[in-house]
Design a protein around this motif. Structure first.
Motif, short mmCIF file in Angstrom:
data_model
loop_
_atom_site.label_atom_id
_atom_site.label_comp_id
_atom_site.label_asym_id
_atom_site.label_seq_id
_atom_site.Cartn_x
_atom_site.Cartn_y
_atom_site.Cartn_z
N LEU A 1 0.87 -1.18 0.00
CA LEU A 1 0.00 0.00 0.00
C LEU A 1 0.91 1.23 0.00
O LEU A 1 1.38 1.67 1.05
N THR A 2 1.16 1.76 -1.20
CA THR A 2 2.09 2.88 -1.35
C THR A 2 1.49 4.18 -0.82
O THR A 2 0.28 4.29 -0.63
N ASP A 3 2.34 5.17 -0.62
CA ASP A 3 1.87 6.49 -0.18
C ASP A 3 0.89 7.07 -1.20
O ASP A 3 -0.11 7.68 -0.82
N GLU A 4 1.17 6.88 -2.48
CA GLU A 4 0.27 7.38 -3.53
C GLU A 4 -1.11 6.72 -3.45
O GLU A 4 -2.13 7.38 -3.56
N GLU A 5 -1.13 5.40 -3.24
CA GLU A 5 -2.40 4.70 -3.09
C GLU A 5 -3.17 5.22 -1.88
O GLU A 5 -4.37 5.45 -1.95
N ARG A 6 -2.47 5.42 -0.77
CA ARG A 6 -3.11 5.93 0.45
C ARG A 6 -3.75 7.29 0.18
O ARG A 6 -4.86 7.55 0.63
N GLN A 7 -3.05 8.15 -0.54
CA GLN A 7 -3.57 9.48 -0.87
C GLN A 7 -4.79 9.41 -1.78
O GLN A 7 -5.63 10.31 -1.78
N ASN A 8 -4.90 8.33 -2.55
CA ASN A 8 -6.01 8.15 -3.48
C ASN A 8 -7.15 7.31 -2.91
O ASN A 8 -8.03 6.87 -3.65
N GLY A 9 -7.14 7.05 -1.60
CA GLY A 9 -8.27 6.37 -0.95
C GLY A 9 -8.17 4.87 -0.85
O GLY A 9 -9.12 4.21 -0.42
N TYR A 10 -7.04 4.29 -1.25
CA TYR A 10 -6.88 2.84 -1.13
C TYR A 10 -6.43 2.50 0.29
O TYR A 10 -5.62 3.22 0.89
N VAL A 11 -6.97 1.41 0.82
CA VAL A 11 -6.64 0.95 2.16
C VAL A 11 -6.61 -0.57 2.19
O VAL A 11 -7.10 -1.21 1.26
#
Length: 89
Positions: A61-71
């Motif tokens: 779970l990359t920082d970019e994914e986290r910023q885009n709502g992925y969890v």
């Protein structure tokens, strides 16, 4: 308790339980492998609502994914009602 909708399947979850445990306890299937934040199989995208995330691997779970709502469902705790979609692998 909050209402959680993941891919059209609805279950309840409190702030002190992660989404994956709550789903499993109510017979809602979310794919998972380790249930410990390391495999990424329980990744979902939050479309609506507030939540907090526990510790999990940046490899899944990359920082970019986290910023885009992925969890990761196994490391996500609701702070409101949530609407999410399952991620297809």
């Amino acid at each position: 308790m909050y209402r959680i909708n993941v891919g059209g399947k609805v279950f309840s979850c409190g702030e002190n339980m992660d989404l994956l445990k709550a789903a499993k306890s109510q017979h809602v299937k979310i794919p998972y492998g380790c249930a410990n934040g390391g495999c990424g199989m329980c990744k979902v995208k939050i479309k609506e609502g507030e939540y907090k995330i526990g510790l999990c691997s940046k490899g899944v779970l990359t920082d970019e994914e986290r910023q885009n709502g992925y969890v990761l469902a196994c490391k996500t705790y609701p702070l409101s009602h949530l609407v999410a979609e399952l991620i297809e692998f």
